[in-house]
Design a protein around this motif. Structure first.
Motif, PDB file in Angstrom:
ATOM      1  N   VAL A 174     -19.838 -20.768 -55.593  1.00 34.92           N
ATOM      2  CA  VAL A 174     -21.013 -20.546 -55.007  1.00 34.92           C
ATOM      3  C   VAL A 174     -21.952 -21.800 -55.051  1.00 34.92           C
ATOM      4  CG1 VAL A 174     -21.074 -18.035 -55.227  1.00 34.92           C
ATOM      5  CG2 VAL A 174     -22.279 -19.377 -56.806  1.00 34.92           C
ATOM      6  N   ARG A 175     -22.741 -21.983 -53.912  1.00 31.10           N
ATOM      7  CA  ARG A 175     -23.755 -23.005 -53.896  1.00 31.10           C
ATOM      8  C   ARG A 175     -25.034 -22.375 -54.758  1.00 31.10           C
ATOM      9  NH1 ARG A 175     -24.485 -25.962 -49.380  1.00 31.10           N
ATOM     10  NH2 ARG A 175     -26.606 -26.538 -49.776  1.00 31.10           N
ATOM     11  N   PRO A 176     -25.580 -23.010 -55.829  1.00 31.72           N
ATOM     12  CA  PRO A 176     -26.592 -22.534 -56.225  1.00 31.72           C
ATOM     13  C   PRO A 176     -27.788 -22.531 -55.375  1.00 31.72           C
ATOM     14  CG  PRO A 176     -25.872 -24.423 -57.507  1.00 31.72           C
ATOM     15  CD  PRO A 176     -24.962 -24.305 -56.482  1.00 31.72           C
ATOM     16  N   GLU A 179     -33.826 -21.865 -56.736  1.00 27.49           N
ATOM     17  CA  GLU A 179     -34.358 -21.526 -57.812  1.00 27.49           C
ATOM     18  C   GLU A 179     -33.330 -21.315 -59.064  1.00 27.49           C
ATOM     19  OE1 GLU A 179     -37.686 -17.948 -57.122  1.00 27.49           O
ATOM     20  OE2 GLU A 179     -35.535 -17.260 -56.769  1.00 27.49           O
ATOM     21  N   GLN A 180     -31.977 -21.220 -58.775  1.00 28.77           N
ATOM     22  CA  GLN A 180     -31.019 -21.366 -59.705  1.00 28.77           C
ATOM     23  C   GLN A 180     -31.029 -23.040 -60.074  1.00 28.77           C
ATOM     24  OE1 GLN A 180     -27.681 -19.746 -57.529  1.00 28.77           O
ATOM     25  NE2 GLN A 180     -27.600 -18.093 -59.207  1.00 28.77           N
ATOM     26  N   GLU A 181     -31.067 -23.650 -59.038  1.00 26.85           N
ATOM     27  CA  GLU A 181     -31.096 -25.260 -59.467  1.00 26.85           C
ATOM     28  C   GLU A 181     -32.248 -25.474 -60.275  1.00 26.85           C
ATOM     29  OE1 GLU A 181     -29.098 -27.596 -58.519  1.00 26.85           O
ATOM     30  OE2 GLU A 181     -28.334 -27.399 -56.590  1.00 26.85           O
ATOM     31  N   THR A 199     -31.742  -7.422 -61.421  1.00 32.98           N
ATOM     32  CA  THR A 199     -30.251  -7.401 -61.541  1.00 32.98           C
ATOM     33  C   THR A 199     -29.637  -7.839 -60.201  1.00 32.98           C
ATOM     34  OG1 THR A 199     -30.853  -5.068 -60.888  1.00 32.98           O
ATOM     35  CG2 THR A 199     -30.075  -5.533 -63.110  1.00 32.98           C
ATOM     36  N   GLY A 200     -28.717  -8.879 -60.177  1.00 29.39           N
ATOM     37  CA  GLY A 200     -28.246  -9.102 -58.851  1.00 29.39           C
ATOM     38  C   GLY A 200     -28.805 -10.334 -58.556  1.00 29.39           C
ATOM     39  N   SER A 201     -29.671 -11.145 -59.264  1.00 29.68           N
ATOM     40  CA  SER A 201     -30.494 -12.385 -58.931  1.00 29.68           C
ATOM     41  C   SER A 201     -29.739 -13.659 -59.012  1.00 29.68           C
ATOM     42  CB  SER A 201     -31.945 -12.329 -59.523  1.00 29.68           C
ATOM     43  OG  SER A 201     -31.859 -12.431 -60.878  1.00 29.68           O
ATOM     44  N   GLY A 202     -28.583 -13.476 -59.758  1.00 30.92           N
ATOM     45  CA  GLY A 202     -27.692 -14.763 -59.938  1.00 30.92           C
ATOM     46  C   GLY A 202     -27.941 -15.183 -61.339  1.00 30.92           C
ATOM     47  N   LYS A 203     -28.402 -14.461 -62.398  1.00 33.08           N
ATOM     48  CA  LYS A 203     -28.552 -15.111 -63.762  1.00 33.08           C
ATOM     49  C   LYS A 203     -27.225 -15.466 -64.293  1.00 33.08           C
ATOM     50  CE  LYS A 203     -30.715 -11.106 -65.391  1.00 33.08           C
ATOM     51  NZ  LYS A 203     -30.558 -10.410 -64.117  1.00 33.08           N
ATOM     52  N   THR A 204     -26.184 -14.631 -64.085  1.00 30.80           N
ATOM     53  CA  THR A 204     -24.790 -14.895 -64.653  1.00 30.80           C
ATOM     54  C   THR A 204     -24.498 -16.227 -64.344  1.00 30.80           C
ATOM     55  OG1 THR A 204     -24.462 -12.455 -64.807  1.00 30.80           O
ATOM     56  CG2 THR A 204     -22.515 -13.850 -65.181  1.00 30.80           C
ATOM     57  N   GLU A 205     -24.716 -16.423 -62.801  1.00 30.83           N
ATOM     58  CA  GLU A 205     -24.281 -17.877 -62.484  1.00 30.83           C
ATOM     59  C   GLU A 205     -24.984 -19.070 -63.103  1.00 30.83           C
ATOM     60  OE1 GLU A 205     -21.947 -18.132 -60.342  1.00 30.83           O
ATOM     61  OE2 GLU A 205     -21.940 -20.348 -60.275  1.00 30.83           O
ATOM     62  N   GLY A 236     -15.438 -11.039 -68.068  1.00 31.20           N
ATOM     63  CA  GLY A 236     -14.423 -11.442 -67.190  1.00 31.20           C
ATOM     64  C   GLY A 236     -14.630 -12.655 -66.317  1.00 31.20           C
ATOM     65  N   ARG A 237     -15.997 -12.899 -65.786  1.00 33.10           N
ATOM     66  CA  ARG A 237     -16.336 -13.955 -65.214  1.00 33.10           C
ATOM     67  C   ARG A 237     -16.239 -15.468 -66.129  1.00 33.10           C
ATOM     68  NH1 ARG A 237     -21.594 -12.236 -61.859  1.00 33.10           N
ATOM     69  NH2 ARG A 237     -21.736 -14.350 -61.395  1.00 33.10           N
ATOM     70  N   PHE A 238     -16.689 -15.221 -67.215  1.00 28.94           N
ATOM     71  CA  PHE A 238     -16.435 -16.296 -68.232  1.00 28.94           C
ATOM     72  C   PHE A 238     -15.122 -16.830 -68.483  1.00 28.94           C
ATOM     73  CE2 PHE A 238     -20.480 -18.100 -69.810  1.00 28.94           C
ATOM     74  CZ  PHE A 238     -21.427 -17.065 -69.350  1.00 28.94           C
TER      75      PHE A 238
END
Ligand code: ADP
Ligand code: ZN
Ligand code: ZN
Length: 707
Positions: A174-176, A179-181, A199-205, A236-238
């Motif tokens: 995904v492209r960050p 805010e993730q950047e 939840t679902g805001s992209g923290k794990t990314e 699993g994502r890691f």
């Protein structure tokens, strides 16, 4: 030269380290040695060296052996700090960082030595064997040995990794977002950061990319998750992104798997450790980053001695001062500043519902909306005052309309307690002063504190009346009632159904795969699951946590409701949440209904400032327990006297606690503005009391930062 060794014994009464003569085999800090100790022989950990000793020459003994495996010196230092910080003993703290027992598994590995020379006569079978190499010899060992004899094959033992079971997830690039950047750029600068995002805001990314950045710098990382069984998706994502670079360290691993995963970290073959609380002690090389996912989760606090907090330990490992006690009252740059110029390691803790002390103490990064701007589900508060039935009519209607829903009731069993309608007797645990809970399927009433069980009474043993009433509803009862009332399958997830090793992932897997269904359970259902097709979330009896006599009751209630709300409406169909409560205007419930973490934390911090609770003061709780009634009170009184009078410190108690597992208990709570001094005073007072003959039946438990 003298080695200073901390013996690994469980008693509090022996304070090390002790001096030994230097053994012939090389030792360093962290070496594990066998030491003669009194009349026994113990394992001990080398914690230092010295040129001199007060032990006379003729009494100085030499360790009888040195184990091949050792503890990393940094982890020895960590354990000694931890022992002091949590008023425990070095031996108990060292046991947390000790390498697991075990040995590598080897297998015979066959490889070709080169192409068979022309004219070499081989059977079809032998040709096929050669073509399949290299591989483990396995059942073909005899045939391969014959080829080895002809110089065509080499066979040698090789280490074989025991790989923990896992389910890597598809990993879509995904492209960050902006805010993730921004969050990643901040973390890149070093220091301790709170990542706040629903939840679902992209923290794990963000965690994944921060980990990738650490690996690129040549550093290792630790990723802490609340419970592996409840967070297989994060793990699993890691694994999907970093493959075998990831070592998995959870408690359900077999001994061999645990041994291998740790060895892979220690050797540098694996660079990322992922696991629950205890993974904070992972021997990761060149550690540069620690991520704490769902930082509000109470599982990060260890409830055995030493009662450490993995979040605080994480702070210690990335740099002294990064624990974020936050009492300097500074703004959002606190984490950054505390690290100063030289601290380049990183601590990244994330949550949708951070603890007030984290909010207060760390620099904050925000992911303000769900990826794809999918709105959070609307939350309706249902007033249950005067209600007769555990479910509100609107809840019933919503459940019968929803195809897939999650219902949270933080109370397992069938009913809360049993009482006699005739004489009022309440069935209580004979070991603990608490009511027994009915578990109908097992025809038992059980104590949720000690596990005591007895058969369901048919009549009152006090007055003989057969009129035994059941009050309240637990998960078991709702499961039965809703299973009968609804035409969707009902799944129950609580400590009673989670027993077997793979029960939780199996149950969650079945719920995820079902096209319709209702998942009922305790707080376990509110953890980080991602079921996109869940459209309804229900909290039954939201006050259950609020009624707790604990300053964290508000925080827990808020987190529970907000986390459950995060499970609903993650997919294109959206969703909604219903919260049943007897206190519809409680600030924690109102704020959770509005998804307003900021308002909740602001109010909660203000309340704590007024009451002088953490993060504005530190708490230390000392519990004394004994089989005899008067003993705990006497011991805790002594500790209270010894500690009172210290500057900046208030002593609350001694106060009696309910009897637990047949032991009477008494507690003292210390509230302090000088943490280090108070911890030292408590340690001294407890050590003194524990060593006194009249308290020899008393057990002491010290909890610094009680949860
Ligand atoms: P959180 O950890 O805050 O719950 P996640 O990191 O799991 O959020 O993200 C939620 C979903 O959004 C995941 O499916 C993830 O793959 C996706 N996602 C995350 N960041 C982006 C992005 N920048 N662009 C598109 N999708 C994203
Ligand atoms: Zn009775
Ligand atoms: Zn009990």
């Amino acid at each position: 030269m003298i080695v200073r060794v901390e013996p690994l014994t469980t008693t509090r009464r022996l304070a090390g380290p002790f001096d030994y003569a230097l053994p012939a085999a090389p030792v360093q800090i962290g070496s594990i040695v066998r030491i003669p100790f009194g009349r026994q022989t113990l394992d001990g950990v080398v914690v230092g060296f010295s040129d001199t000793t007060e032990v006379p020459d003729e009494k100085l003994v030499t360790p009888s052996g040195v184990r091949a495996d050792s503890v990393a010196p940094e982890l020895v230092e960590l354990a000694l700090w931890l022992a002091a910080e949590y008023c425990s003993t070095p031996a108990r703290a060292l046991s947390l960082v000790l390498p697991p027992r075990g040995k590598p598994r080897t297998e015979l590995w066959a490889a070709r030595t080169g192409a068979p020379p022309a004219g070499e006569r081989l059977t079809a079978n032998q040709r096929a064997l050669l073509a399949a190499l290299p591989r483990a010899a396995g059942a073909d060992l005899a045939a391969l040995r014959r080829l080895e004899g002809r110089g065509l094959v080499a066979i040698a033992p090789r280490r074989r990794r025991r790989v923990p079971l896992s389910e890597p997830r598809a990993d879509e690039p995904v492209r960050p977002t902006a805010e993730q950047e921004a969050a990643l750029a901040a973390v890149e600068r070093g220091g301790a950061w709170l990542l706040h995002g629903v939840t679902g805001s992209g923290k794990t990314e963000v965690y994944l990319r921060a980990t990738a950045a650490a690996l690129e710098r040549g550093e290792g990382a630790i990723v802490l998750v609340p419970e592996i069984a409840l967070t297989p998706q994060t793990v699993g994502r890691f694994q999907a992104r970093f493959g075998d670079t990831v070592a998995l360290l959870h408690s359900a691993l077999g001994e061999g798997e645990r041994y291998d995963e740790r060895q892979r970290l220690r050797s540098g073959e694996a660079r990322v450790a992922i696991g629950p609380r205890s993974a904070v002690f992972a021997p990761v090389r060149d550690l540069g980053l620690i991520v704490v996912d769902e930082e509000h989760d109470s599982s990060y606090k260890h409830e055995g001695d030493p009662r450490y907090d993995a979040r605080r330990v994480a702070g210690w490992r990335v740099g002294p001062g990064a624990q974020g006690s936050g009492r300097d009252g500074s703004g959002t740059r606190a984490g950054e500043r505390r690290f100063g110029g030289e601290m380049r390691k990183r601590l990244l803790v994330g949550s949708a519902t951070p603890r007030p002390e984290t909010w207060h103490g760390l620099a904050r990064l925000t992911l303000s909306e769900r990826v794809g701007s999918r709105p959070l589900p609307p939350v309706r508060v249902l007033d249950m005052r005067g209600a007769r039935h555990p479910l509100h009519p609107d809840t019933r209607r919503a459940l019968s309309e929803a195809r897939k829903a999650i219902l949270l009731l933080n109370r397992r069993g069938w009913s809360n307690f049993l009482t006699c309608r005739e004489c009022g007797k309440v069935w209580e645990c004979p070991q603990c002063d608490v009511a027994l809970v009915l578990h109908r399927a097992e025809h038992a009433v059980a104590c949720h504190h000690c596990g005591h069980r007895e058969r369901v009474p048919e009549r009152c043993d006090a007055c003989g009346s057969p009129a035994v009433a059941r009050y309240g509803a637990g998960t078991e009862r709702l499961e039965a009632e809703l299973g009968a009332a609804l035409d969707v399958p009902v799944f129950r997830l609580d400590a009673d159904t989670a027993g077997a090793k793979d029960a939780v992932p199996e149950l969650l897997g079945r719920f995820a795969a079902a096209s319709t269904g209702l998942l009922i359970g305790t707080q376990m259902v509110a953890k980080g699951h991602d079921f996109p097709d869940v459209t309804l979330g229900v909290v039954v009896d939201a006050d259950a946590t609020l009624r707790f006599p604990d300053f964290r009751a508000e925080e827990r209630t808020f987190a529970l409701i907000a986390q459950l709300a995060g499970r609903a409406g993650r997919g294109p169909r959206g969703g909604r949440v219903l919260v049943q409560t007897m206190s519809p205007s409680a600030p924690a419930i109102v704020a959770a209904a509005q998804h307003d973490t900021r308002a909740f934390v602001a109010g909660e911090l203000e309340r704590r400032r007024v009451l002088d609770y953490p993060p504005f003061a530190d708490l230390i709780r000392i519990v004394c327990s004994a089989a005899a009634a008067g003993a705990p009170r006497a011991a805790s009184g002594e500790i209270a006297d010894a500690v009172s009078g210290a500057a900046g410190t208030t002593v609350l108690g001694p106060a009696p606690l309910f009897r637990l597992r047949g032991r009477h208990r008494s507690q003292v709570v210390i509230k302090t503005h000088d943490r280090a001094a108070a911890v030292a005073a408590v340690r001294a007072a407890v050590d003194r009391a524990a060593n006194r003959r009249e308290h020899r039946e008393v057990a002491f438990s010290v909890d610094v930062d009680p949860q």
